[in-house]
Structures are given as structure tokens and as C-alpha cells.
Write a protein that holds these residues in place. Structure first.
Motif, mmCIF file in Angstrom:
data_model
loop_
_atom_site.group_PDB
_atom_site.id
_atom_site.type_symbol
_atom_site.label_atom_id
_atom_site.label_comp_id
_atom_site.label_asym_id
_atom_site.label_seq_id
_atom_site.Cartn_x
_atom_site.Cartn_y
_atom_site.Cartn_z
ATOM 1 N N THR A 31 43.666 17.063 40.872
ATOM 2 C CA THR A 31 43.837 16.796 39.446
ATOM 3 C C THR A 31 42.776 17.478 38.589
ATOM 4 O OG1 THR A 31 42.518 14.757 39.485
ATOM 5 C CG2 THR A 31 44.891 14.554 39.948
ATOM 6 N N SER A 32 42.009 18.379 39.209
ATOM 7 C CA SER A 32 40.889 19.014 38.499
ATOM 8 C C SER A 32 41.122 20.499 38.288
ATOM 9 C CB SER A 32 39.589 18.817 39.284
ATOM 10 O OG SER A 32 39.263 17.461 39.405
ATOM 11 N N VAL A 33 40.931 20.937 37.046
ATOM 12 C CA VAL A 33 40.874 22.374 36.777
ATOM 13 C C VAL A 33 39.584 22.899 37.390
ATOM 14 C CG1 VAL A 33 40.723 24.130 34.972
ATOM 15 C CG2 VAL A 33 42.198 22.128 34.650
ATOM 16 N N MET A 34 39.666 24.087 37.996
ATOM 17 C CA MET A 34 38.495 24.668 38.651
ATOM 18 C C MET A 34 38.254 26.077 38.109
ATOM 19 S SD MET A 34 37.541 22.281 40.772
ATOM 20 C CE MET A 34 36.335 23.179 41.747
ATOM 21 N N ILE A 50 39.702 31.054 35.942
ATOM 22 C CA ILE A 50 40.045 29.635 35.813
ATOM 23 C C ILE A 50 41.391 29.416 36.489
ATOM 24 C CG2 ILE A 50 40.474 27.743 34.189
ATOM 25 C CD1 ILE A 50 39.071 29.548 32.047
ATOM 26 N N ILE A 51 41.542 28.255 37.132
ATOM 27 C CA ILE A 51 42.824 27.935 37.743
ATOM 28 C C ILE A 51 43.199 26.501 37.403
ATOM 29 C CG2 ILE A 51 41.795 27.269 39.973
ATOM 30 C CD1 ILE A 51 44.335 28.595 41.264
ATOM 31 N N THR A 56 49.401 27.135 39.203
ATOM 32 C CA THR A 56 50.366 27.937 38.447
ATOM 33 C C THR A 56 49.685 28.700 37.320
ATOM 34 O OG1 THR A 56 52.108 26.353 38.959
ATOM 35 C CG2 THR A 56 52.488 27.854 37.106
ATOM 36 N N TYR A 57 48.731 28.026 36.649
ATOM 37 C CA TYR A 57 48.004 28.663 35.547
ATOM 38 C C TYR A 57 46.724 29.305 36.057
ATOM 39 C CZ TYR A 57 44.847 29.146 31.616
ATOM 40 O OH TYR A 57 43.946 29.654 30.704
ATOM 41 N N THR A 69 41.392 37.669 42.144
ATOM 42 C CA THR A 69 42.465 36.674 42.152
ATOM 43 C C THR A 69 41.891 35.311 42.524
ATOM 44 O OG1 THR A 69 44.084 38.345 42.831
ATOM 45 C CG2 THR A 69 44.690 36.030 43.103
ATOM 46 N N ILE A 70 42.113 34.338 41.656
ATOM 47 C CA ILE A 70 41.695 32.971 41.956
ATOM 48 C C ILE A 70 42.898 32.218 42.511
ATOM 49 C CG2 ILE A 70 42.177 32.140 39.599
ATOM 50 C CD1 ILE A 70 39.729 30.281 39.906
#
Length: 117
Positions: A31-34, A50-51, A56-57, A69-70
Motif C-alpha cells: 500500500t506504499s508508494v516507493m 517513483i512507482i 502500474t504508475y 526502469t523501476i
């Protein structure tokens, strides 16, 4: 307790590749953006990639678009940074981050990447 442990850094020649990994624990990873940040000697710490929570984002600094590429594996609580076509100006300490610019909550200790012939 949040822990972010980076690995995969090292010395590589210009044009080479490295894959950084960040093993996360102590929070709900899925549930965390990294993000990945980097800091070169004498420069500020800047965001690299950022992922989003599902992967997906993604978003990249202009300087690494098309080369880095992340990605993430929520089953392994790990985020990756594949770095191709490395340049000397990519030399920096790379940090794994829980969050994104303006909303950073935790930092790893970093892993050094040196691009040199």
C-alpha cells in the motif's frame, strides 16, 4: 519499525548495467508508494524514479528516462531499479525511499554506484 535495505551497487564501466534492490519491512509494502533517490558528491539529493502501489504508475527524472526502469514485487516486499546505459554522471549514492517527493517518510542507508572506466 520501517527498514529499507538497498543492495546491488558497485563499480561499472560507462555503458554498463546494474540492478539495485531494496528489501522493505516493518510496514505494509503493497500500500506504499516507493521511490529511488540519488545524491552525487557536492549535490543535492534528487528523485530518480517513483512507482505506485501496484506498479502500474511510474515516473522518472528526465536524466534517466529510457535508461532506468523501476519495478516492484509486492509478494517479496522489494522494489528494484534497473539501470542501463550508465554514464559517469550517474555516479551517486542511491537511496530507497518509502513515499514520494513531498511525502517521504523513510530512507534506506543507500548503496553506492560508481560509473567509471
Amino acid at each position: 519499525q520501517v527498514q529499507l535495505v538497498e543492495s546491488g551497487g558497485g563499480l561499472v564501466q560507462p555503458g554498463g548495467s546494474l540492478r539495485l534492490s531494496c528489501a522493505a519491512s516493518g510496514f505494509t509494502f503493497s500500500t506504499s508508494v516507493m521511490s529511488w533517490y540519488r545524491q552525487a558528491p557536492g549535490k543535492e539529493r534528487d528523485v530518480v524514479a517513483i512507482i505506485g502501489r501496484t506498479g502500474t504508475y511510474t515516473n522518472y527524472a528526465d536524466s534517466v528516462k529510457g535508461r532506468f526502469t523501476i519495478s516492484r514485487d509486492n509478494t517479496k516486499n522489494t522494489v528494484y531499479l534497473q539501470m542501463n546505459s550508465l554514464k559517469p554522471e550517474d555516479t551517486a549514492r542511491y537511496y530507497c525511499v518509502k513515499g514520494q517527493p513531498g511525502f517521504v517518510s523513510s530512507w534506506g542507508r543507500g548503496t553506492q554506484v560508481t560509473v567509471s572506466s
